[in-house]
Structures are given as structure tokens and as C-alpha cells.
Design an enzyme around this catalytic site. Structure first.
Site, PDB file in Angstrom:
ATOM      1  CE1 TYR A  35      -3.307  -2.757   0.038  1.00  0.00           C
ATOM      2  CE2 TYR A  35      -3.654  -2.411   2.375  1.00  0.00           C
ATOM      3  CZ  TYR A  35      -3.942  -3.081   1.196  1.00  0.00           C
ATOM      4  OH  TYR A  35      -4.903  -4.071   1.204  1.00  0.00           O
TER       5      TYR A  35
HETATM    6  N1  LIG Z   1      -6.648  -7.921   0.432  1.00  0.00           N
HETATM    7  C1  LIG Z   1      -6.870  -7.145  -0.588  1.00  0.00           C
HETATM    8  O1  LIG Z   1      -6.569  -7.492  -1.737  1.00  0.00           O
HETATM    9  C2  LIG Z   1      -7.540  -5.816  -0.394  1.00  0.00           C
HETATM   10  C3  LIG Z   1      -7.982  -5.083  -1.509  1.00  0.00           C
HETATM   11  C4  LIG Z   1      -8.608  -3.854  -1.285  1.00  0.00           C
HETATM   12  C5  LIG Z   1      -8.770  -3.373   0.024  1.00  0.00           C
HETATM   13  N2  LIG Z   1      -8.283  -4.087   1.070  1.00  0.00           N
HETATM   14  C6  LIG Z   1      -8.406  -3.582   2.463  1.00  0.00           C
HETATM   15  O2  LIG Z   1      -9.747  -3.181   2.685  1.00  0.00           O
HETATM   16  C7  LIG Z   1      -9.772  -1.806   3.105  1.00  0.00           C
HETATM   17  C8  LIG Z   1     -11.041  -1.162   2.675  1.00  0.00           C
HETATM   18  O3  LIG Z   1     -11.127  -1.159   1.244  1.00  0.00           O
HETATM   19  P1  LIG Z   1     -11.903  -0.019   0.514  1.00  0.00           P
HETATM   20  O4  LIG Z   1     -11.286   1.306   0.849  1.00  0.00           O
HETATM   21  O5  LIG Z   1     -12.029  -0.379  -0.907  1.00  0.00           O
HETATM   22  O6  LIG Z   1     -13.300  -0.124   1.286  1.00  0.00           O
HETATM   23  P2  LIG Z   1     -14.726   0.498   1.119  1.00  0.00           P
HETATM   24  O7  LIG Z   1     -15.226   0.668   2.515  1.00  0.00           O
HETATM   25  O8  LIG Z   1     -15.534  -0.313   0.179  1.00  0.00           O
HETATM   26  O9  LIG Z   1     -14.518   1.936   0.414  1.00  0.00           O
HETATM   27  C9  LIG Z   1     -14.007   3.004   1.132  1.00  0.00           C
HETATM   28  C10 LIG Z   1     -14.145   4.291   0.343  1.00  0.00           C
HETATM   29  O10 LIG Z   1     -15.537   4.615   0.157  1.00  0.00           O
HETATM   30  C11 LIG Z   1     -15.714   6.019   0.323  1.00  0.00           C
HETATM   31  N3  LIG Z   1     -16.573   6.199   1.534  1.00  0.00           N
HETATM   32  C12 LIG Z   1     -16.475   5.489   2.693  1.00  0.00           C
HETATM   33  N4  LIG Z   1     -17.387   5.907   3.577  1.00  0.00           N
HETATM   34  C13 LIG Z   1     -18.094   6.873   2.987  1.00  0.00           C
HETATM   35  C14 LIG Z   1     -19.172   7.673   3.404  1.00  0.00           C
HETATM   36  N5  LIG Z   1     -19.703   7.535   4.618  1.00  0.00           N
HETATM   37  N6  LIG Z   1     -19.663   8.594   2.534  1.00  0.00           N
HETATM   38  C15 LIG Z   1     -19.128   8.718   1.292  1.00  0.00           C
HETATM   39  N7  LIG Z   1     -18.095   7.994   0.840  1.00  0.00           N
HETATM   40  C16 LIG Z   1     -17.573   7.072   1.684  1.00  0.00           C
HETATM   41  C17 LIG Z   1     -14.338   6.625   0.535  1.00  0.00           C
HETATM   42  O11 LIG Z   1     -13.733   6.969  -0.718  1.00  0.00           O
HETATM   43  P3  LIG Z   1     -13.920   8.430  -1.395  1.00  0.00           P
HETATM   44  O12 LIG Z   1     -14.200   9.432  -0.334  1.00  0.00           O
HETATM   45  O13 LIG Z   1     -12.678   8.669  -2.141  1.00  0.00           O
HETATM   46  O14 LIG Z   1     -15.081   8.244  -2.315  1.00  0.00           O
HETATM   47  C18 LIG Z   1     -13.566   5.464   1.109  1.00  0.00           C
HETATM   48  O15 LIG Z   1     -12.168   5.549   0.913  1.00  0.00           O
HETATM   49  C19 LIG Z   1      -8.488  -1.220   2.517  1.00  0.00           C
HETATM   50  O16 LIG Z   1      -8.074  -0.048   3.193  1.00  0.00           O
HETATM   51  C20 LIG Z   1      -7.525  -2.365   2.717  1.00  0.00           C
HETATM   52  O17 LIG Z   1      -7.080  -2.367   4.065  1.00  0.00           O
HETATM   53  C21 LIG Z   1      -7.696  -5.311   0.885  1.00  0.00           C
END
Ligand SMILES: NC(=O)c1ccc[n+]([C@@H]2O[C@H](COP(=O)([O-])OP(=O)(O)OC[C@H]3O[C@@H](n4cnc5c(N)ncnc54)[C@H](OP(=O)(O)O)[C@@H]3O)[C@@H](O)[C@H]2O)c1
Length: 369
Positions: A63
């Protein structure tokens, strides 16, 4: 407050929050730079998570080109919470494209990766060390054995897998069990209302083999917050999917219709769409924790309330139906519709009456009437 409740991760004694904090956007370099956050911005998010009672934090060496781990190391040291946090990091991705052993899941890279992560995280142990992605090369026995060695050496407390086929995880767990090596306790996979792929193989496998599932991108990277709308080029709206096109996928008509159902469910509950979506994921069978990401402390604050209400069965059913992907081919045989071929229709196979006792039938008497 629901953040004061902890679940055991898989078949282990490790207590983790049902909502984990994802830190893939901590830092401003590398693959995730387009929506990365500075250390100051990350501090507010991290502090808010701790204040709410959260203990489960996820990062990876990959990351933001290592910055996520470095920032997290600084923030944990500053807040003096290293022991309180269940710290998860991952290895697999290459840290030097010119060196064939500087990536993948071989023993040489695993050991090099753990040492580098420990330095960046400013700690001498990792609570949960995950293989990030199946490399399709390294024998599973080598990975499991190295996990065992790292545990015995005190570098890691628990081992787990992320983004692997179910057969690979089952093989790893069975090999560990058969040889008394440390078992895998966690399996990190994508799971949300717009991605239910893991329900077919991984969820039943995890429940059977004692692997706690942690769901990444429970909001589909922000899609399920409802802030995007359908546009000629795919999707439009403010947020990382709109600005960067980083979702790397197109959205089907069913997925856009799902948003309308989710909006209706959220309105009936008086919560946000994001809260309803995260609640659905975190309370699905086999899920130990949902890993939420946030761009600000305010976003995180709202998401952390996702388990403060109950999703009634009829509303869950609405979401299930709107997001369902019908099983294909072989997998249709494992659905209730096919069950009648295996078990006499109407026969009760589950609940036996209290006075139940097996009966030895007298076949001779039966035959003669
Ligand atoms: N193992 C793997 O391959 C893998 C892959 C991906 C992720 N991960 C892990 O999973 C974690 C979460 O992934 P993700 O960030 O994709 O999760 P997610 O919860 O699906 O998306 C988070 C994004 O959604 C938006 N958001 C979140 N809450 C919000 C709200 N209340 N209102 C409006 N927009 C909101 C924000 O982006 P914006 O504000 O930019 O729109 C935020 O960065 C990562 O940090 C990582 O630790 C693991």
C-alpha cells in the site's frame, strides 16, 4: 456501542472488532496515490477509530509503496497503542522488479518482507500476517512451513491468507492441521452487496475449517454509499471511483437497480446507505469483520455506526434478492432446489424429537408383512 463488541477470529483466541480499519489510502505514493491521504489526514482517521473502541487495523507492504505501514507505525507509536491494536499486514507484491525473489510467496521473500514490515511499522511483532495474493507458483507447503517458523521466531502471532482460491486455502489448512503447524485463522476477501463471489466456495470453506472471513471493500470502494450516478462513461460523482476510475470495472443495470433497493432499505431504517451496506456484510454468515476504508474521520464516524442497529429479516431479504447472482452449473446442485433429489421430500433430517432413539428395523418381519 457496537464497537465494544469483539469476535474471535476464526478458530483462535484473537479478539477483533467487527469493523476493521483499512489503511490502503494512508500515504501519497505508489499504486494508491491517486486517493492517498497525508499523515496528518490519516492521524484523524486512526484516532477516531481508536476512540470508538476499534482494535483491528489492516495494512500491507504494497500500500502506497510502503508509506501506509510507515504512517501506521508512527501513529501507533505516537498514540502508544501498539499492544492494544491487532495489527495486520501482508506480503506478496514485488518490492524490486529486477529481483525475481523480491516478490511472490516463496520463503526467501516472506522472511525479507516480514523484516521490512517490522521496520516500517516500528514494532517487533505482527499480530496477523497474511499472504496477499496467490502467486500460482510457490508450493503451499513452503508457505505454511514459513508461517510456522515466523510464529515460532516470535515475528508474527497468527497467520492467514488473502485473495486465494478456496481449494488453496483448504489445502493450506489441511496441511497445517495434519502436520501440527500453525493454522490459518483468517481469510481476507472482497465481499459486498455488489460482489458476492465468495459465497459459493469461500464462506462454507471458512466456516468448516475455522477461518474467520474479513471482508474488504464492503462499500465496493464507495459505490454503495449512493454518491455516484450512471453516466455515459460508466459512473460520475465525487469520490475515488469517479475521479480516478480506479474501480477498474463497469456496473451492470442490476447493480444500479440494487442502489435503489439499498436506498429504500436505508430510508426505512433511518440510516445511511453506507451503514445499511456495511451492516449487511458484517452480519452475513461466516464474516468475522468488515474492513472499512474512509477518506476522513467524519466518513469513518458515520460508518462505525453501521452495527448500532439491527437489519430486520425482511429488509435483509430485499437486499439479498436485489444483489443475488444465481448460481451457475455445478453450483446449482448445492442449492435447496436440488436438495429434494438427495433427501426424501418432506423428510425431517435436522431436528429429531427429544425422545428420539435409533430403531433397528426387523427386515424379515417387514418383508413378510
Ligand atoms: N486484500 C486485498 O486485496 C484488499 C484489496 C482492497 C482493500 N483491502 C483492504 O480493505 C480496506 C477497505 O477497502 P476499501 O477502501 O475499498 O473499502 P470500502 O469501505 O468499500 O470503500 C471506502 C471508500 O468509500 C468512500 N466512503 C467510505 N465511507 C463513505 C461515506 N460515509 N460517505 C461517502 N463515501 C464514503 C471513501 O472513498 P472516497 O471518499 O474517495 O469516495 C472510502 O475511501 C483497505 O483499506 C484495505 O485495508 C484489501
Amino acid at each position: 456501542m457496537s464497537m465494544n463488541h469483539y469476535y474471535l477470529l476464526g478458530r483462535s483466541g484473537l479478539r477483533v472488532s467487527r469493523l476493521a480499519l483499512g489503511t490502503m489510502n494512508f500515504g501519497t505514493a505508489g499504486f494508491h496515490a491517486a486517493y492517498g491521504k497525508t499523515e496528518e489526514e490519516a492521524r484523524a482517521i486512526f484516532r477516531r477509530y481508536l476512540e470508538a473502541g476499534g482494535n483491528f487495523v489492516d495494512t500491507a507492504d504494497f500500500y502506497t509503496a510502503g508509506q501506509s505501514e510507515t504512517i501506521l507505525g508512527n501513529l501507533m507509536a505516537e498514540a502508544k497503542v501498539r499492544d492494544r491494536v491487532v495489527l495486520t499486514t501482508k506480503f506478496t507484491n514485488s518490492v524490486d522488479p529486477g529481483d525475481p525473489n523480491a516478490g511472490g510467496n516463496g520463503r526467501k521473500h516472506m522472511i525479507r518482507a516480514v523484516e521490512a514490515s517490522l521496520r516500517r511499522l516500528r514494532t517487533d511483532y505482527i499480530d496477523l500476517f497474511l499472504l496477499h495474493t496467490w502467486d500460482r507458483i510457490t508450493p503451499v507447503e513452503e508457505v505454511v512451513r514459513t508461517f510456522d517458523d515466523l510464529t515460532r521466531a516470535g515475528k508474527i502471532r497468527y497467520a492467514g491468507l488473502s485473495d486465494v482460491p478456496a481449494w488453496y486455502a483448504a489445502r493450506a489448512q489441511s496441511h497445517a492441521e495434519a502436520n501440527s503447524l500453525v493454522p490459518m485463522v483468517g481469510l481476507q476477501l472482497p465481499y459486498s452487496l455488489i460482489d458476492r463471489t465468495i459465497e459459493v466456495e469461500h464462506v462454507p470453506m471458512g466456516r468448516e475449517l475455522g477461518l474467520g472471513l474479513t471482508a474488504w471493500s464492503p462499500l465496493g470502494g464507495g459505490f454503495l454509499t449512493g454518491k455516484y450516478r450512471q453516466a455515459d462513461q460508466g459512473l460520475a460523482g465525487e469520490g475515488r471511483l469517479g475521479e480516478t476510475g480506479s474501480s477498474g470495472r463497469s456496473y451492470t443495470d442490476q447493480e444500479w437497480r440494487l442502489l435503489a433497493t439499498l436506498e429504500g432499505v436505508a430510508a426505512k431504517l433511518g440510516v445511511t446507505m453506507a451503514q445499511a451496506a456495511v451492516n449487511w456484510v458484517a452480519t452475513q454468515p461466516g464474516i468475522a469483520s468488515a474492513i472499512v476504508g474512509a477518506s476522513s474521520a467524519a466518513q469513518l464516524d458515520a460508518n462505525l455506526a453501521a452495527l448500532d442497529f439491527e437489519l430486520p429479516a425482511e429488509l435483509r431479504a430485499e437486499l439479498d434478492e436485489a444483489s443475488a447472482v444465481p448460481p451457475r452449473s455445478l453450483y446449482q446442485m448445492f442449492t435447496p432446489a436440488y436438495q429434494s433429489w438427495l433427501v426424501t421430500p418432506g423428510a425431517k433430517v435436522a431436528d429429531k424429537p427429544a425422545e428420539y432413539a435409533p430403531v433397528v428395523r426387523n427386515w424379515t418381519a417387514d418383508a413378510t408383512g
